[in-house]
Write a protein that holds these residues in place. Structure first.
Motif, PDB file in Angstrom:
ATOM      1  N   CYS A   1       0.844  -1.187   0.000  1.00 12.61           N
ATOM      2  CA  CYS A   1       0.000   0.000   0.000  1.00 12.61           C
ATOM      3  C   CYS A   1       0.884   1.244   0.000  1.00 12.61           C
ATOM      4  O   CYS A   1       2.067   1.178   0.324  1.00 12.61           O
ATOM      5  CB  CYS A   1      -0.939   0.004   1.206  1.00 12.61           C
ATOM      6  SG  CYS A   1      -0.095  -0.084   2.792  1.00 12.61           S
ATOM      7  N   ASP A   2       0.288   2.366  -0.343  1.00 13.36           N
ATOM      8  CA  ASP A   2       1.042   3.614  -0.441  1.00 13.36           C
ATOM      9  C   ASP A   2       1.142   4.350   0.889  1.00 13.36           C
ATOM     10  O   ASP A   2       1.984   5.240   1.046  1.00 13.36           O
ATOM     11  CB  ASP A   2       0.387   4.531  -1.473  1.00 13.36           C
ATOM     12  CG  ASP A   2       0.475   3.962  -2.883  1.00 13.36           C
ATOM     13  OD1 ASP A   2       1.463   3.258  -3.161  1.00 13.36           O
ATOM     14  OD2 ASP A   2      -0.444   4.201  -3.692  1.00 13.36           O
ATOM     15  N   HIS A   3       0.271   3.992   1.836  1.00 12.80           N
ATOM     16  CA  HIS A   3       0.223   4.720   3.098  1.00 12.80           C
ATOM     17  C   HIS A   3       0.103   3.731   4.258  1.00 12.80           C
ATOM     18  O   HIS A   3      -0.834   2.951   4.340  1.00 12.80           O
ATOM     19  CB  HIS A   3      -0.963   5.689   3.126  1.00 12.80           C
ATOM     20  CG  HIS A   3      -0.988   6.637   1.975  1.00 12.80           C
ATOM     21  ND1 HIS A   3      -1.568   6.331   0.756  1.00 12.80           N
ATOM     22  CD2 HIS A   3      -0.493   7.897   1.845  1.00 12.80           C
ATOM     23  CE1 HIS A   3      -1.430   7.356  -0.060  1.00 12.80           C
ATOM     24  NE2 HIS A   3      -0.784   8.316   0.573  1.00 12.80           N
ATOM     25  N   LEU A   4       1.064   3.774   5.149  1.00 14.71           N
ATOM     26  CA  LEU A   4       1.034   2.956   6.363  1.00 14.71           C
ATOM     27  C   LEU A   4       0.196   3.651   7.439  1.00 14.71           C
ATOM     28  O   LEU A   4       0.068   4.867   7.423  1.00 14.71           O
ATOM     29  CB  LEU A   4       2.461   2.750   6.890  1.00 14.71           C
ATOM     30  CG  LEU A   4       3.355   1.801   6.092  1.00 14.71           C
ATOM     31  CD1 LEU A   4       4.778   1.862   6.635  1.00 14.71           C
ATOM     32  CD2 LEU A   4       2.825   0.371   6.132  1.00 14.71           C
ATOM     33  N   VAL A   5      -0.389   2.886   8.396  1.00  8.08           N
ATOM     34  CA  VAL A   5      -0.371   1.446   8.539  1.00  8.08           C
ATOM     35  C   VAL A   5      -1.793   0.960   8.262  1.00  8.08           C
ATOM     36  O   VAL A   5      -2.721   1.433   8.932  1.00  8.08           O
ATOM     37  CB  VAL A   5       0.051   1.040   9.970  1.00  8.08           C
ATOM     38  CG1 VAL A   5       0.066  -0.467  10.116  1.00  8.08           C
ATOM     39  CG2 VAL A   5       1.395   1.634  10.376  1.00  8.08           C
TER      40      VAL A   5
ATOM     41  N   MET B   1       5.219   8.347   9.871  1.00  5.11           N
ATOM     42  CA  MET B   1       4.903   9.752  10.088  1.00  5.11           C
ATOM     43  C   MET B   1       4.760  10.509   8.764  1.00  5.11           C
ATOM     44  O   MET B   1       3.869  11.349   8.597  1.00  5.11           O
ATOM     45  CB  MET B   1       5.978  10.397  10.954  1.00  5.11           C
ATOM     46  CG  MET B   1       6.086   9.834  12.368  1.00  5.11           C
ATOM     47  SD  MET B   1       4.635  10.120  13.420  1.00  5.11           S
ATOM     48  CE  MET B   1       3.650   8.630  13.111  1.00  5.11           C
ATOM     49  N   SER B   2       5.647  10.205   7.818  1.00  6.64           N
ATOM     50  CA  SER B   2       5.573  10.849   6.505  1.00  6.64           C
ATOM     51  C   SER B   2       4.271  10.484   5.796  1.00  6.64           C
ATOM     52  O   SER B   2       3.587  11.343   5.224  1.00  6.64           O
ATOM     53  CB  SER B   2       6.776  10.427   5.663  1.00  6.64           C
ATOM     54  OG  SER B   2       6.658  10.911   4.336  1.00  6.64           O
ATOM     55  N   ASP B   3       3.911   9.217   5.847  1.00  6.47           N
ATOM     56  CA  ASP B   3       2.662   8.778   5.221  1.00  6.47           C
ATOM     57  C   ASP B   3       1.463   9.465   5.859  1.00  6.47           C
ATOM     58  O   ASP B   3       0.501   9.844   5.179  1.00  6.47           O
ATOM     59  CB  ASP B   3       2.509   7.262   5.349  1.00  6.47           C
ATOM     60  CG  ASP B   3       3.435   6.482   4.423  1.00  6.47           C
ATOM     61  OD1 ASP B   3       4.209   7.119   3.680  1.00  6.47           O
ATOM     62  OD2 ASP B   3       3.377   5.237   4.446  1.00  6.47           O
TER      63      ASP B   3
ATOM     64  N   ARG C   1       1.193  13.010   4.604  1.00  6.23           N
ATOM     65  CA  ARG C   1       0.769  13.029   3.198  1.00  6.23           C
ATOM     66  C   ARG C   1      -0.738  12.808   3.076  1.00  6.23           C
ATOM     67  O   ARG C   1      -1.395  13.392   2.208  1.00  6.23           O
ATOM     68  CB  ARG C   1       1.522  11.964   2.396  1.00  6.23           C
ATOM     69  CG  ARG C   1       2.969  12.327   2.108  1.00  6.23           C
ATOM     70  CD  ARG C   1       3.582  11.452   1.022  1.00  6.23           C
ATOM     71  NE  ARG C   1       3.594  10.042   1.378  1.00  6.23           N
ATOM     72  CZ  ARG C   1       2.949   9.095   0.699  1.00  6.23           C
ATOM     73  NH1 ARG C   1       2.223   9.405  -0.366  1.00  6.23           N
ATOM     74  NH2 ARG C   1       3.025   7.824   1.076  1.00  6.23           N
ATOM     75  N   LEU C   2      -1.289  11.970   3.946  1.00  5.89           N
ATOM     76  CA  LEU C   2      -2.739  11.751   3.930  1.00  5.89           C
ATOM     77  C   LEU C   2      -3.480  13.041   4.263  1.00  5.89           C
ATOM     78  O   LEU C   2      -4.503  13.363   3.639  1.00  5.89           O
ATOM     79  CB  LEU C   2      -3.114  10.653   4.934  1.00  5.89           C
ATOM     80  CG  LEU C   2      -2.787   9.224   4.510  1.00  5.89           C
ATOM     81  CD1 LEU C   2      -2.949   8.264   5.684  1.00  5.89           C
ATOM     82  CD2 LEU C   2      -3.685   8.778   3.348  1.00  5.89           C
ATOM     83  N   ILE C   3      -2.975  13.782   5.231  1.00  4.23           N
ATOM     84  CA  ILE C   3      -3.601  15.060   5.601  1.00  4.23           C
ATOM     85  C   ILE C   3      -3.530  16.034   4.436  1.00  4.23           C
ATOM     86  O   ILE C   3      -4.520  16.703   4.091  1.00  4.23           O
ATOM     87  CB  ILE C   3      -2.911  15.649   6.843  1.00  4.23           C
ATOM     88  CG1 ILE C   3      -3.085  14.731   8.049  1.00  4.23           C
ATOM     89  CG2 ILE C   3      -3.452  17.048   7.140  1.00  4.23           C
ATOM     90  CD1 ILE C   3      -4.513  14.509   8.491  1.00  4.23           C
ATOM     91  N   GLU C   4      -2.371  16.124   3.813  1.00  2.00           N
ATOM     92  CA  GLU C   4      -2.194  17.052   2.699  1.00  2.00           C
ATOM     93  C   GLU C   4      -3.100  16.706   1.526  1.00  2.00           C
ATOM     94  O   GLU C   4      -3.640  17.594   0.857  1.00  2.00           O
ATOM     95  CB  GLU C   4      -0.731  17.044   2.259  1.00  2.00           C
ATOM     96  CG  GLU C   4       0.215  17.658   3.293  1.00  2.00           C
ATOM     97  CD  GLU C   4       1.677  17.383   2.987  1.00  2.00           C
ATOM     98  OE1 GLU C   4       1.955  16.692   1.989  1.00  2.00           O
ATOM     99  OE2 GLU C   4       2.543  17.848   3.759  1.00  2.00           O
ATOM    100  N   LYS C   5      -3.301  15.411   1.286  1.00  2.00           N
ATOM    101  CA  LYS C   5      -4.129  14.974   0.158  1.00  2.00           C
ATOM    102  C   LYS C   5      -5.623  15.031   0.454  1.00  2.00           C
ATOM    103  O   LYS C   5      -6.429  15.382  -0.408  1.00  2.00           O
ATOM    104  CB  LYS C   5      -3.769  13.527  -0.225  1.00  2.00           C
ATOM    105  CG  LYS C   5      -2.419  13.332  -0.870  1.00  2.00           C
ATOM    106  CD  LYS C   5      -2.219  11.858  -1.201  1.00  2.00           C
ATOM    107  CE  LYS C   5      -0.877  11.597  -1.868  1.00  2.00           C
ATOM    108  NZ  LYS C   5      -0.686  10.158  -2.185  1.00  2.00           N
TER     109      LYS C   5
ATOM    110  N   GLU D   1       8.174  15.988  14.854  1.00  2.29           N
ATOM    111  CA  GLU D   1       8.992  16.261  13.680  1.00  2.29           C
ATOM    112  C   GLU D   1       9.946  17.421  13.938  1.00  2.29           C
ATOM    113  O   GLU D   1      11.088  17.439  13.449  1.00  2.29           O
ATOM    114  CB  GLU D   1       8.062  16.594  12.507  1.00  2.29           C
ATOM    115  CG  GLU D   1       8.757  16.789  11.178  1.00  2.29           C
ATOM    116  CD  GLU D   1       7.756  17.122  10.074  1.00  2.29           C
ATOM    117  OE1 GLU D   1       7.545  16.280   9.202  1.00  2.29           O
ATOM    118  OE2 GLU D   1       7.183  18.230  10.096  1.00  2.29           O
ATOM    119  N   GLU D   2       9.504  18.387  14.748  1.00  2.95           N
ATOM    120  CA  GLU D   2      10.312  19.577  15.018  1.00  2.95           C
ATOM    121  C   GLU D   2      11.190  19.436  16.246  1.00  2.95           C
ATOM    122  O   GLU D   2      12.047  20.288  16.505  1.00  2.95           O
ATOM    123  CB  GLU D   2       9.379  20.782  15.198  1.00  2.95           C
ATOM    124  CG  GLU D   2       8.592  21.139  13.925  1.00  2.95           C
ATOM    125  CD  GLU D   2       7.438  22.059  14.205  1.00  2.95           C
ATOM    126  OE1 GLU D   2       7.239  22.411  15.388  1.00  2.95           O
ATOM    127  OE2 GLU D   2       6.739  22.411  13.235  1.00  2.95           O
ATOM    128  N   ALA D   3      10.982  18.364  17.031  1.00  2.00           N
ATOM    129  CA  ALA D   3      11.767  18.183  18.263  1.00  2.00           C
ATOM    130  C   ALA D   3      13.214  17.878  17.923  1.00  2.00           C
ATOM    131  O   ALA D   3      13.512  17.215  16.921  1.00  2.00           O
ATOM    132  CB  ALA D   3      11.172  17.067  19.093  1.00  2.00           C
TER     133      ALA D   3
END
Length: 425
Positions: free
Chosen positions: A329-333, A378-380, A383-387, A421-423
């Motif tokens: 799949c393109d997005h975990l999990v 975390m990246s996936d 990306r789901l939020i952005e899409k 991500e910023e920590a």
């Protein structure tokens, strides 16, 4: 881009704020849900610490005398949701359900305490919550593990939050629906029926509620009387982690007895989880406590144990298993293995991605040093939020938003992910 997402997440949480509690989303879920609420508090903590503590305080204000914390608090009348208080009939002054949900409060309160900018507020509120959360943990071990196995049972699919998981197909099929009262579902008026549990599953859900109601919601007898009893590794892992974190918190607040018992609960749970491990599948499996048999279902329930402090061999195996799923799949999990015949990428917990579970799994894997797979999760998620925006859940292949929209705990998890991500490394 990140700043815009953060602002949107805060707006979603504020829109669903009802003053002293949040609803998961407008329309579909108009009340306070247990683990939704606790995880949403983590989101509030990033921009309004007092409001975050109030969220959890409100939930525990409705704790039962035996220690159980119900999964729904019906603060205000609303006929847009089924089943409502007229179905549960628990007899509470403020109506609640008679079921519970994954006990993430110990984890969340520790995290809020550790990060707090207002230290006095955090110590005061955490100190007040500490015995209440511990009473809930004691309730689980007393009422849901009467044989002292180290693992607690769930008595209804709704208790896991993973309502229609493939894990429950077999155990639920043995629940007779004879005599189930007629009902009209409200969920399919707010969301696509193709994204929701089936009518047959709902009949099983309601029959179980009727059974428990007929037994007077007496938690001293429900475990042995229930026709549905499952030891779910994911649910148990959440309890184990919360016991571990409550023990840490109790140490710092000068409550050695709670600390010692909490660590004992966690240690027993970790040892007992081994009985649910499947070497053949590289993950944990549920066990049907009625038949004593393992449930051969490759769901995310068998991956959530990464949230607990497992032995490194198990953490590595789970990281590998999740990486393997990522090839399908393109997005975990995904909430179920896309290669399994039961997989459905849009139907609730039979395949879709949920950011709250991504967060729990990634948090445990990060503690164990598996940064590579954590980065992918975390990246996936972002990306789901952005899409697709702040949906309830997502198709792991197409990223299609499913279920409710403008979802509180999705937004809360986004704030958590962005903060991590910023920590500093």
């Amino acid at each position: 881009m990140r700043d815009a997402i953060r602002q949107q997440a805060e707006q979603v949480i504020r829109r669903n704020d009802r003053g002293s509690y949040t609803v998961p989303t407008h329309g579909l879920y108009p009340f306070q849900w247990n683990w939704d609420s606790v995880l949403s508090a983590l989101g509030f903590a990033h921009f309004d610490e007092p409001r975050a503590w109030t969220e959890i305080d409100t939930l525990f204000a409705h704790q039962w005398e035996d220690g159980m914390v119900p999964h729904i608090i019906f603060h205000e009348p609303n006929d847009g949701y089924f089943p409502g208080p007229d179905v549960y009939r628990t007899g509470r002054a403020v109506p609640t359900s008679g079921l519970t949900q994954p006990p993430v409060a110990g984890f969340a309160v520790r995290r809020m305490f550790e990060r707090a900018r207002d230290r006095d507020l955090a110590e005061r509120r955490a100190r007040a919550l500490l015995p209440r959360i511990h009473a809930w943990h004691e309730w689980f071990h007393r009422c849901r593990d009467p044989q002292g196995t180290g693992l607690v049972a769930i008595l209804h699919p709704w208790e896991t939050g993973r309502d229609n998981s493939v894990d429950w197909d077999g155990p639920l099929s043995r629940v007779s629906t004879e005599g189930v009262e007629p009902f009209t579902r409200r969920d399919i008026q707010h969301a696509n029926p193709a994204h929701r549990p089936t009518q047959a599953q709902y009949e099983g859900y309601i029959r179980l509620v009727q059974t428990f109601r007929e037994l007077g919601w007496d938690n001293t007898i429900l475990h042995d009387a229930s026709p549905f009893r499952v030891a779910d590794p994911g649910f148990n892992a959440i309890l184990i982690r919360s016991c571990e974190d409550l023990g840490w918190l109790a140490d710092r607040l000068g409550e050695p007895q709670i600390a010692e018992q909490s660590r004992s609960f966690a240690a027993r749970g970790i040892a007992a989880l081994e009985t649910l491990w499947s070497e053949a599948h590289g993950q944990y499996l549920c066990r049907d406590r009625v038949t004593g048999e393992a449930v051969e279902s490759l769901s995310i329930g068998g991956l959530i144990p990464a949230f607990a402090a497992l032995p490194e061999a198990r953490m590595s195996a789970l990281a590998h298993r999740i990486a393997t799923l990522g090839q399908s799949c393109d997005h975990l999990v995904p909430s179920h293995d896309p290669a399994a015949p039961e997989y459905d990428g849009r139907r609730y917990w039979r395949g879709p991605v949920w950011l709250i579970v991504n967060y729990l799994i990634a948090d445990g894997l990060r503690r164990a040093g598996h940064d590579g797979i954590v980065g992918r999760i975390m990246s996936d998620s972002l990306r789901l939020i952005e899409k697709s925006g702040f949906a309830e859940y997502y198709d792991p292949v197409t990223a299609e938003p499913c279920g409710g929209v403008d979802f509180t705990w999705t937004a809360a998890m986004v704030l958590e992910i962005l903060a991590q991500e910023e920590a500093p490394a």
